[in-house]
Scaffold this motif. Sequence first.
Motif, PDB file in Angstrom:
ATOM      1  N   ASP A  16     -38.228  53.694  54.844  1.00 45.27           N
ATOM      2  CA  ASP A  16     -37.919  55.054  55.998  1.00 45.27           C
ATOM      3  C   ASP A  16     -38.797  55.206  56.664  1.00 45.27           C
ATOM      4  O   ASP A  16     -38.790  55.454  57.618  1.00 45.27           O
ATOM      5  CB  ASP A  16     -36.791  55.930  55.259  1.00 45.27           C
ATOM      6  N   LEU A  17     -39.903  55.734  55.876  1.00 44.17           N
ATOM      7  CA  LEU A  17     -41.177  55.852  56.388  1.00 44.17           C
ATOM      8  C   LEU A  17     -41.765  55.243  57.469  1.00 44.17           C
ATOM      9  O   LEU A  17     -42.369  55.574  58.445  1.00 44.17           O
ATOM     10  CB  LEU A  17     -42.115  56.422  55.433  1.00 44.17           C
ATOM     11  N   ALA A  18     -41.567  53.975  57.197  1.00 45.07           N
ATOM     12  CA  ALA A  18     -42.210  52.958  57.880  1.00 45.07           C
ATOM     13  C   ALA A  18     -41.309  52.536  59.412  1.00 45.07           C
ATOM     14  O   ALA A  18     -41.989  52.162  60.305  1.00 45.07           O
ATOM     15  CB  ALA A  18     -42.507  51.684  57.138  1.00 45.07           C
ATOM     16  N   SER A  19     -39.936  53.177  59.188  1.00 44.74           N
ATOM     17  CA  SER A  19     -39.272  52.744  60.343  1.00 44.74           C
ATOM     18  C   SER A  19     -39.705  53.837  61.431  1.00 44.74           C
ATOM     19  O   SER A  19     -40.020  54.822  61.165  1.00 44.74           O
ATOM     20  CB  SER A  19     -37.830  53.068  60.020  1.00 44.74           C
ATOM     21  N   HIS A  20     -39.716  53.322  62.713  1.00 45.21           N
ATOM     22  CA  HIS A  20     -40.045  54.056  63.870  1.00 45.21           C
ATOM     23  C   HIS A  20     -41.575  54.436  63.887  1.00 45.21           C
ATOM     24  O   HIS A  20     -42.060  55.307  64.637  1.00 45.21           O
ATOM     25  CB  HIS A  20     -39.344  55.405  64.033  1.00 45.21           C
ATOM     26  N   TRP A 198     -45.097  58.551  64.562  1.00 51.25           N
ATOM     27  CA  TRP A 198     -43.845  57.950  64.797  1.00 51.25           C
ATOM     28  C   TRP A 198     -43.390  58.032  66.472  1.00 51.25           C
ATOM     29  O   TRP A 198     -44.011  58.502  67.185  1.00 51.25           O
ATOM     30  CB  TRP A 198     -42.590  58.463  63.976  1.00 51.25           C
ATOM     31  N   ASN A 199     -42.299  56.972  66.387  1.00 50.02           N
ATOM     32  CA  ASN A 199     -42.115  57.139  67.993  1.00 50.02           C
ATOM     33  C   ASN A 199     -40.868  57.760  68.448  1.00 50.02           C
ATOM     34  O   ASN A 199     -39.985  57.515  69.380  1.00 50.02           O
ATOM     35  CB  ASN A 199     -42.020  55.501  68.670  1.00 50.02           C
ATOM     36  N   THR A 200     -40.443  58.661  67.400  1.00 50.51           N
ATOM     37  CA  THR A 200     -39.393  59.819  67.596  1.00 50.51           C
ATOM     38  C   THR A 200     -40.064  61.276  67.563  1.00 50.51           C
ATOM     39  O   THR A 200     -41.036  61.403  67.418  1.00 50.51           O
ATOM     40  CB  THR A 200     -38.408  59.679  66.352  1.00 50.51           C
ATOM     41  N   ASP A 201     -39.295  62.047  67.945  1.00 53.09           N
ATOM     42  CA  ASP A 201     -39.524  63.508  68.170  1.00 53.09           C
ATOM     43  C   ASP A 201     -39.555  64.125  66.718  1.00 53.09           C
ATOM     44  O   ASP A 201     -40.411  65.194  66.614  1.00 53.09           O
ATOM     45  CB  ASP A 201     -38.903  64.351  69.244  1.00 53.09           C
ATOM     46  N   HIS A 202     -39.143  63.505  65.788  1.00 51.21           N
ATOM     47  CA  HIS A 202     -39.078  64.080  64.450  1.00 51.21           C
ATOM     48  C   HIS A 202     -38.601  62.826  63.451  1.00 51.21           C
ATOM     49  O   HIS A 202     -38.105  62.024  63.992  1.00 51.21           O
ATOM     50  CB  HIS A 202     -38.256  65.405  64.296  1.00 51.21           C
ATOM     51  N   MET A 203     -38.871  63.032  62.116  1.00 52.91           N
ATOM     52  CA  MET A 203     -38.450  62.040  60.972  1.00 52.91           C
ATOM     53  C   MET A 203     -37.720  62.826  60.023  1.00 52.91           C
ATOM     54  O   MET A 203     -38.337  63.674  59.259  1.00 52.91           O
ATOM     55  CB  MET A 203     -39.604  61.387  60.657  1.00 52.91           C
ATOM     56  N   HIS A 204     -36.557  62.401  59.568  1.00 58.97           N
ATOM     57  CA  HIS A 204     -35.903  63.060  58.497  1.00 58.97           C
ATOM     58  C   HIS A 204     -35.653  62.114  57.467  1.00 58.97           C
ATOM     59  O   HIS A 204     -34.834  61.190  57.833  1.00 58.97           O
ATOM     60  CB  HIS A 204     -34.428  63.766  58.839  1.00 58.97           C
ATOM     61  N   PHE A 237     -40.046  65.553  58.827  1.00 60.70           N
ATOM     62  CA  PHE A 237     -41.542  65.684  59.304  1.00 60.70           C
ATOM     63  C   PHE A 237     -41.600  65.966  60.861  1.00 60.70           C
ATOM     64  O   PHE A 237     -40.718  65.540  61.602  1.00 60.70           O
ATOM     65  CB  PHE A 237     -42.149  64.173  59.294  1.00 60.70           C
ATOM     66  N   VAL A 238     -42.363  66.890  61.318  1.00 63.30           N
ATOM     67  CA  VAL A 238     -42.686  67.148  62.780  1.00 63.30           C
ATOM     68  C   VAL A 238     -43.817  67.301  63.215  1.00 63.30           C
ATOM     69  O   VAL A 238     -44.704  67.322  62.422  1.00 63.30           O
ATOM     70  CB  VAL A 238     -42.031  68.739  62.980  1.00 63.30           C
ATOM     71  N   PRO A 239     -44.253  67.269  64.571  1.00 65.46           N
ATOM     72  CA  PRO A 239     -45.684  67.047  65.214  1.00 65.46           C
ATOM     73  C   PRO A 239     -46.223  68.365  64.688  1.00 65.46           C
ATOM     74  O   PRO A 239     -45.560  69.649  64.654  1.00 65.46           O
ATOM     75  CB  PRO A 239     -45.363  67.003  66.399  1.00 65.46           C
TER      76      PRO A 239
END
Length: 241
Positions: A16-20, A198-204, A237-239
Motif C-alpha cells: 500500500d505504501l508503494a502504491s502511488h 507520492w503522486n496524490t495529495d495524501h495517503m491513508h 500521511f500528508v505533506p
Amino acid sequence: MLFLIPQSIHAALSGDLASHWGNGSVPSLIHPEVVWPAIFHHDDGWMTTDRSPPINPETKRPLTFLDTPTDLAHEIWTKSIEGAARISPFAQYLIAEHFMSLREHSHAADTPAGQKFVHKYEELCDTWRDNWESRHPLCNDQEVKLAIEQLRFFDWFSLWLCLDERTEPHTFEETPAHRPLTITPQPEDTMQVDPWPWNTDHMHVAVGGYLVPDRDYEDTDDLLLEMNDWCRMEWLFVPAT
C-alpha cells in the motif's frame, strides 16, 4: 496487551505504501507490473504460520519474525519465493535476494543451514534473472538494483510503522530516491512527510491484527483462544507544512 500483526498483513501494508509512489522529484517504482506485487506479496509464505502462531518457549509469548528459528524461517521464506512464481521469475528473484540479504546479515549467516539457504537461492536467482532479462533485454543492472532497493525500503517502512507507536520524528536516510525522507508524527495518527514522495495529495493506509492479553502462553492452542479481537491501526500521511 499485545497487538499481533500478521506478517502477510505487514507486507500488504508495504505494498500500500508503494502504491502511488513517485512524482516529479521522487522516482516511481521501476517495472511496477512486477515490483509492486512482489512488494505486496513478499511475505505470503507466513500465512499458515500467521493463522497459528508458534510460542517462544523462553518468553512464553508469540514468536516474532525476529526470533523465528532458522529452519522455520527458511521454510516460510521458501514458500514466499515459490509463491511468487505466479507473478514473474523476476518477482522470485527480488524476494529471494531480499531474504538472502536478511540471512547474510543475521546470526545464522555462517551456520550450515544459513549457508545452504543462500547457496541454493544464489543459483536459482541466476536462472530467474536470466529468464527475465531474456524477455526484457533493456533491463540493466541499475534497474535491478533499484528494484531490490525499493522492496527493502517499503518492507522497512512498513515494519517501522508496525513495530511501535511512533511519536518522534524519524528520518529514513537510505531510500530508493537516494535522499532522506523524514516522517513527523502529528495528533490523530497523522504523519507529515518531507519531501512528499507520492503522486496524490495524501495517503491513508491501515493494518489489522489481533489484540491479545500480554501473558504467558503454554502453546499455540492457548494463544488461539485469545485471538478473537481483530483491531485496526491506521495512518494518514500528508505533506509537511
